[in-house]
Design an enzyme around this catalytic site. Structure first.
Site, short mmCIF file in Angstrom:
data_model
loop_
_atom_site.label_atom_id
_atom_site.label_comp_id
_atom_site.label_asym_id
_atom_site.label_seq_id
_atom_site.Cartn_x
_atom_site.Cartn_y
_atom_site.Cartn_z
N LYS A 178 1.17 11.61 5.44
CA LYS A 178 1.43 10.48 6.35
C LYS A 178 1.92 9.26 5.56
O LYS A 178 2.91 8.63 5.93
CB LYS A 178 0.13 10.14 7.10
CG LYS A 178 0.19 8.87 7.89
CD LYS A 178 -1.01 7.94 7.85
CE LYS A 178 -2.04 8.00 6.83
NZ LYS A 178 -2.92 6.89 6.65
N LYS A 227 0.83 -1.21 0.00
CA LYS A 227 0.00 0.00 0.00
C LYS A 227 0.87 1.27 0.00
O LYS A 227 0.57 2.24 -0.70
CB LYS A 227 -0.93 -0.04 1.23
CG LYS A 227 -1.66 1.25 1.53
CD LYS A 227 -2.64 1.68 0.45
CE LYS A 227 -3.31 3.00 0.84
NZ LYS A 227 -4.06 3.59 -0.27
P1 NAD Z 1 -11.40 10.13 7.61
O1 NAD Z 1 -10.67 11.06 8.49
O2 NAD Z 1 -12.40 10.64 6.65
O3 NAD Z 1 -12.12 8.98 8.48
C1 NAD Z 1 -11.60 8.49 9.67
C2 NAD Z 1 -12.73 8.34 10.67
O4 NAD Z 1 -12.17 7.85 11.89
C3 NAD Z 1 -13.44 9.66 11.00
O5 NAD Z 1 -14.83 9.52 10.83
C4 NAD Z 1 -13.06 9.92 12.45
O6 NAD Z 1 -14.08 10.58 13.19
C5 NAD Z 1 -12.82 8.51 12.96
N1 NAD Z 1 -11.98 8.45 14.15
C6 NAD Z 1 -10.86 9.17 14.43
N2 NAD Z 1 -10.37 8.80 15.62
C7 NAD Z 1 -11.18 7.82 16.10
C8 NAD Z 1 -11.18 7.02 17.27
N3 NAD Z 1 -10.24 7.16 18.21
N4 NAD Z 1 -12.16 6.11 17.43
C9 NAD Z 1 -13.13 5.96 16.49
N5 NAD Z 1 -13.19 6.68 15.36
C10 NAD Z 1 -12.22 7.59 15.17
O7 NAD Z 1 -10.26 9.29 6.84
P2 NAD Z 1 -10.42 8.42 5.51
O8 NAD Z 1 -10.10 9.28 4.33
O9 NAD Z 1 -11.69 7.66 5.57
O10 NAD Z 1 -9.18 7.43 5.69
C11 NAD Z 1 -9.21 6.34 6.61
C12 NAD Z 1 -7.98 5.49 6.34
O11 NAD Z 1 -8.03 4.96 5.01
C13 NAD Z 1 -6.66 6.27 6.44
O12 NAD Z 1 -5.69 5.46 7.03
C14 NAD Z 1 -6.34 6.61 5.00
O13 NAD Z 1 -4.95 6.80 4.81
C15 NAD Z 1 -6.87 5.38 4.29
N6 NAD Z 1 -7.29 5.60 2.90
C16 NAD Z 1 -8.01 6.71 2.54
C17 NAD Z 1 -8.39 6.87 1.20
C18 NAD Z 1 -9.18 8.07 0.75
O14 NAD Z 1 -9.26 8.29 -0.48
N7 NAD Z 1 -9.79 8.85 1.61
C19 NAD Z 1 -8.07 5.88 0.26
C20 NAD Z 1 -7.38 4.75 0.67
C21 NAD Z 1 -6.99 4.62 2.00
#
Ligand code: NAD
Length: 296
Positions: free
Chosen positions: A238, A169
């Site tokens: 990150k 990844k």
């Molecule tokens: P985001 O910030 O939109 O979602 C993360 C969620 O986690 C939020 O709703 C937040 O409120 C919640 N959260 C934070 N701390 C928490 C806790 N202690 N307990 C419970 N919930 C908690 O992020 P995202 O874009 O959905 O990304 C999530 C993961 O997926 C990341 O690691 C990111 O790198 C990865 N990712 C994102 C994408 C993208 O296009 N957005 C694509 C592939 C991978």
């Protein structure tokens, strides 16, 4: 099957919706009420903490922003490690191989398996179920969750050591980060020379310079000036930092990674880390004195 999901943001939300649509029962937890509400409306049950999720189901997934948050949710106070029912923790987040291995070792002490399952393909892919789902962990646990994970897209079993899928990844996101940075400079150069960026993208997408930036983000999120791909610069930064750290730890040259990381550092400081990662083009536009916009 019954599945817990912790973190239902940009990615977790559409993935949870696909699981519900496929007939799975969900127990969800997120620190934001606005994130859980639409899923509760679709029948998901709400838990009060990560531990509460792990008290109620054998399979707990997480889609969380930063590695330290994943670690806390997995192994910290009130984390899934203290749950009564949990048998496996499926990490959909981009956590990096180091932290993934640390979590796997801690969970193993409580007979909980860790399966790394980072995903690629963005919010659009999460909605459509066309993500690349990279998996590493114990085969028996992969067997249990493979059907559920295939609701998100194509499942690739990378290996059985903790963190292997995370390494793939990071390589993937380094390439995505590089192509966004390089395409920004290339297209801004064309615009400054008086060329219509839409035409330029058509040419590049028919030629050998085609990337996911030129075929996806530029036409969809940059030319219309919406900057709404759904991935925060903080998260891209990150990922590039984690990649750089991993390559250094493995003794692999990092000339490109170092350069790309510095461009994302600049994007975070100039545009705001919370902004969409497509704003990287604005850091180049600002220096060149032009805007990437379709000619009327
Ligand atoms: P985001 O910030 O939109 O979602 C993360 C969620 O986690 C939020 O709703 C937040 O409120 C919640 N959260 C934070 N701390 C928490 C806790 N202690 N307990 C419970 N919930 C908690 O992020 P995202 O874009 O959905 O990304 C999530 C993961 O997926 C990341 O690691 C990111 O790198 C990865 N990712 C994102 C994408 C993208 O296009 N957005 C694509 C592939 C991978």
């Amino acid at each position: 099957m019954e599945i817990g999901i912790i973190g239902v943001g940009m990615m977790g939300q559409p993935m949870a919706k696909r699981l519900i649509a496929a007939g799975h029962s969900l127990i969800i937890y997120d620190t934001r009420n606005d994130a859980v509400a639409p899923l509760v409306a679709l029948g998901a049950k709400l838990a009060s903490s990560p531990q509460d999720v792990a008290d109620r189901v054998e399979t707990v997934m997480a889609s969380l922003p930063e590695p330290h948050i994943v670690k806390k949710v997995a192994t910290g106070e009130g984390g899934v490690i203290h749950g009564k029912k949990i048998k496996r923790f499926i990490d959909l987040s981009t956590t990096g191989p180091g932290v993934a291995a640390e979590i796997a070792a801690e969970l193993k002490k409580k007979n909980i398996a860790q399966v790394d399952s980072p995903v690629s393909g963005g919010v659009a892919g999460a909605i459509k179920g066309t993500l690349a789902v990279m998996v590493s962990g114990p085969q028996p646990d992969i067997d249990v969750v493979k059907d559920a994970l295939s609701v998100f897209g194509t499942v690739f079993v990378v290996g059985h050591q903790p963190g292997m899928a995370q390494t793939v990844k990071l390589a993937n996101n380094f390439l995505s980060a590089s192509s966004m940075a390089a395409t920004s400079e290339a297209i801004v150069m064309g615009v400054k020379a008086g060329i219509d960026p839409a035409l330029m993208l058509d040419v590049i997408n028919a030629g050998s310079g085609r990337t996911t930036a030129s075929s996806g983000k530029f036409p969809n999120n940059i030319l219309p000036r919406t900057f709404d791909a759904g991935f925060a610069t903080a998260l891209m930064l990150k990922d590039v930092r984690l990649c750089l750290q991993e390559a250094k730890a493995l003794g692999v040259p990092t000339d490109m990674m170092g350069m790309v990381a510095s461009l994302w550092e600049r994007t975070a400081s100039e545009m705001g880390a919370d902004k969409d990662f497509t704003t990287i083009v604005q850091t180049v536009e600002k220096r060149a004195g032009v805007t990437v916009q379709k000619k009327k």
